[in-house]
Design a protein around this motif. Structure first.
Motif, mmCIF file in Angstrom:
data_model
loop_
_atom_site.group_PDB
_atom_site.id
_atom_site.type_symbol
_atom_site.label_atom_id
_atom_site.label_comp_id
_atom_site.label_asym_id
_atom_site.label_seq_id
_atom_site.Cartn_x
_atom_site.Cartn_y
_atom_site.Cartn_z
ATOM 1 N N LEU A 94 -1.363 19.008 -1.453
ATOM 2 C CA LEU A 94 -0.394 18.478 -2.413
ATOM 3 C C LEU A 94 -1.009 18.642 -3.796
ATOM 4 C CD1 LEU A 94 2.259 16.947 -3.028
ATOM 5 C CD2 LEU A 94 0.941 14.826 -2.849
ATOM 6 N N GLY A 95 -0.323 19.388 -4.662
ATOM 7 C CA GLY A 95 -0.886 19.640 -5.986
ATOM 8 C C GLY A 95 0.186 19.959 -7.010
ATOM 9 N N ASN A 96 -0.265 20.499 -8.119
ATOM 10 C CA ASN A 96 0.630 20.811 -9.235
ATOM 11 C C ASN A 96 0.582 22.306 -9.545
ATOM 12 O OD1 ASN A 96 1.433 18.036 -9.969
ATOM 13 N ND2 ASN A 96 -0.733 17.804 -10.475
ATOM 14 N N LEU A 97 1.745 22.858 -9.833
ATOM 15 C CA LEU A 97 1.869 24.245 -10.267
ATOM 16 C C LEU A 97 2.855 24.303 -11.422
ATOM 17 C CD1 LEU A 97 2.101 26.513 -7.069
ATOM 18 C CD2 LEU A 97 0.220 26.381 -8.708
ATOM 19 N N ASN B 239 0.822 -1.196 0.000
ATOM 20 C CA ASN B 239 0.000 0.000 0.000
ATOM 21 C C ASN B 239 0.864 1.258 0.000
ATOM 22 O OD1 ASN B 239 -2.595 1.349 0.206
ATOM 23 N ND2 ASN B 239 -2.010 1.874 2.292
ATOM 24 N N ARG B 240 1.966 1.220 0.775
ATOM 25 C CA ARG B 240 2.877 2.368 0.794
ATOM 26 C C ARG B 240 3.498 2.593 -0.578
ATOM 27 N NH1 ARG B 240 7.827 0.905 4.080
ATOM 28 N NH2 ARG B 240 8.114 -0.277 2.156
ATOM 29 N N ASP B 241 3.941 1.503 -1.206
ATOM 30 C CA ASP B 241 4.552 1.633 -2.535
ATOM 31 C C ASP B 241 3.552 2.161 -3.549
ATOM 32 O OD1 ASP B 241 6.861 0.640 -1.442
ATOM 33 O OD2 ASP B 241 6.564 -1.418 -2.156
ATOM 34 N N LEU B 242 2.289 1.725 -3.436
ATOM 35 C CA LEU B 242 1.264 2.199 -4.366
ATOM 36 C C LEU B 242 0.990 3.687 -4.168
ATOM 37 C CD1 LEU B 242 -1.291 -0.766 -4.315
ATOM 38 C CD2 LEU B 242 0.240 -0.105 -6.177
ATOM 39 N N LEU B 243 0.985 4.141 -2.908
ATOM 40 C CA LEU B 243 0.768 5.561 -2.641
ATOM 41 C C LEU B 243 1.908 6.409 -3.205
ATOM 42 C CD1 LEU B 243 -0.629 5.515 1.016
ATOM 43 C CD2 LEU B 243 -1.878 6.023 -1.090
ATOM 44 N N VAL B 244 3.136 5.928 -3.022
ATOM 45 C CA VAL B 244 4.288 6.659 -3.564
ATOM 46 C C VAL B 244 4.203 6.718 -5.087
ATOM 47 C CG1 VAL B 244 6.798 6.609 -3.833
ATOM 48 C CG2 VAL B 244 5.770 6.128 -1.592
ATOM 49 N N LEU B 245 3.862 5.604 -5.699
ATOM 50 C CA LEU B 245 3.746 5.567 -7.156
ATOM 51 C C LEU B 245 2.621 6.479 -7.634
ATOM 52 C CD1 LEU B 245 4.582 4.331 -9.853
ATOM 53 C CD2 LEU B 245 3.009 2.439 -9.410
ATOM 54 N N GLU B 246 1.514 6.486 -6.896
ATOM 55 C CA GLU B 246 0.394 7.353 -7.270
ATOM 56 C C GLU B 246 0.790 8.818 -7.209
ATOM 57 O OE1 GLU B 246 -4.269 8.119 -5.975
ATOM 58 O OE2 GLU B 246 -2.889 7.124 -4.606
ATOM 59 N N GLU B 247 1.506 9.202 -6.144
ATOM 60 C CA GLU B 247 1.946 10.595 -6.030
ATOM 61 C C GLU B 247 2.917 10.968 -7.151
ATOM 62 O OE1 GLU B 247 3.447 11.630 -2.239
ATOM 63 O OE2 GLU B 247 1.520 11.394 -1.213
ATOM 64 N N GLU B 248 3.806 10.048 -7.490
ATOM 65 C CA GLU B 248 4.758 10.339 -8.565
ATOM 66 C C GLU B 248 4.050 10.510 -9.905
ATOM 67 O OE1 GLU B 248 7.550 7.174 -8.450
ATOM 68 O OE2 GLU B 248 8.677 7.981 -6.738
ATOM 69 N N LEU B 249 2.959 9.727 -10.097
ATOM 70 C CA LEU B 249 2.231 9.827 -11.360
ATOM 71 C C LEU B 249 1.342 11.061 -11.410
ATOM 72 C CD1 LEU B 249 1.200 6.083 -11.888
ATOM 73 C CD2 LEU B 249 2.957 7.351 -13.116
ATOM 74 N N PHE C 4 1.516 13.773 -9.286
ATOM 75 C CA PHE C 4 2.221 15.011 -8.961
ATOM 76 C C PHE C 4 3.702 14.868 -9.290
ATOM 77 C CE2 PHE C 4 -1.136 14.143 -5.813
ATOM 78 C CZ PHE C 4 -2.047 15.122 -6.191
ATOM 79 N N PRO C 5 4.067 14.944 -10.565
ATOM 80 C CA PRO C 5 5.483 14.816 -10.946
ATOM 81 C C PRO C 5 6.316 15.934 -10.340
ATOM 82 C CG PRO C 5 4.133 15.525 -12.807
ATOM 83 C CD PRO C 5 3.185 15.148 -11.726
ATOM 84 N N ALA C 6 7.600 15.661 -10.186
ATOM 85 C CA ALA C 6 8.494 16.587 -9.486
ATOM 86 C C ALA C 6 8.532 17.965 -10.134
ATOM 87 C CB ALA C 6 9.898 15.997 -9.427
ATOM 88 N N ASN C 7 8.420 18.043 -11.438
ATOM 89 C CA ASN C 7 8.572 19.339 -12.109
ATOM 90 C C ASN C 7 7.386 20.271 -11.869
ATOM 91 O OD1 ASN C 7 6.908 17.671 -13.608
ATOM 92 N ND2 ASN C 7 7.477 18.584 -15.566
ATOM 93 N N THR C 8 6.251 19.740 -11.377
ATOM 94 C CA THR C 8 5.091 20.602 -11.104
ATOM 95 C C THR C 8 4.606 20.482 -9.656
ATOM 96 O OG1 THR C 8 3.542 18.884 -11.826
ATOM 97 C CG2 THR C 8 4.312 20.450 -13.498
#
Length: 201
Positions: free
Chosen positions: A139-142, A72-82, A84-88
């Motif tokens: 947590l969002g995108n800009l 579940n932790r790995d899925l949450l991390v993967l979901e956030e990366e997908l 909310f990518p680092a560049n935004t």
């Protein structure tokens, strides 16, 4: 005649004796062999104690729970990366330093004049912040460029009065993730709370 009868009688007795002997022999041959003595019963295998089986099952259940938590932790991390990518990516946190002069009730966060978070606190959550906890409220995108964040805090101020205060800061969003901390502090000199917005580089 008498002698002949005696010979016949003797022959008959001999034949009778032979017949009995033969019959006895035949009977002995025909008689079934006695059954072998019953062997001692084999020792019964003692069943495994129920306690050890229960312990083994409990251990397997705990292992499965651990696997589910890690997955579940790995899925949450993967979901956030997908999502909310680092560049935004931009994340907003709330922290409290001491907080004896302000009892936090709620916080509202605006990004570029758009409300992105409204959070109402429980007494237990406020205690957690007093103990040094940090809460992520957004947590969002800009997109890259200049942005403005406005945080509005409401709660109980000194002398149990209703208190509402805002803090504003402008920041530049680059292609790296941006982390913003909303800090609540006590100003012992002015005997009132202070609210700051700190942008982590």
């Amino acid at each position: 005649m008498f002698k002949r009868s005696r010979s016949l009688l003797a022959a008959g007795c001999l034949a009778g004796l032979l017949g009995l002997s033969c019959g006895a022999t035949f009977a002995a041959d025909a008689a079934p062999a006695p059954a072998p003595a019953a062997s001692a019963p084999e020792a019964a295998v003692a069943p495994a104690p129920a306690a050890s089986s229960a312990a083994s099952l409990d251990g397997r259940i705990q292992d499965l729970k651990g696997d589910v938590i890690r997955l579940n932790r790995d899925l949450l991390v993967l979901e956030e990366e997908l999502l909310f990518p680092a560049n935004t990516q931009v994340a907003v946190f709330v922290s409290m330093d001491v907080g004896k002069m302000f009892e936090l009730g709620s916080v509202q966060v605006k990004l570029d004049d758009k409300v992105v978070a409204n959070y109402l606190y429980t007494p237990l959550e406020v205690k957690a912040l007093h103990r040094g906890g940090v809460q992520r409220v957004f947590l969002g995108n800009l997109k890259a460029g200049e942005h403005q964040i406005v945080a509005v805090f409401t709660g109980g101020g000194p002398h149990f009065r209703d208190y509402k205060r805002g803090a504003t800061v402008k920041f530049d969003k680059t292609t790296d993730p941006k982390y913003i901390e909303l800090q609540i502090k006590d100003n012992t000199g002015k005997l009132q709370p202070e609210f700051e917005v700190k942008v982590w580089q």
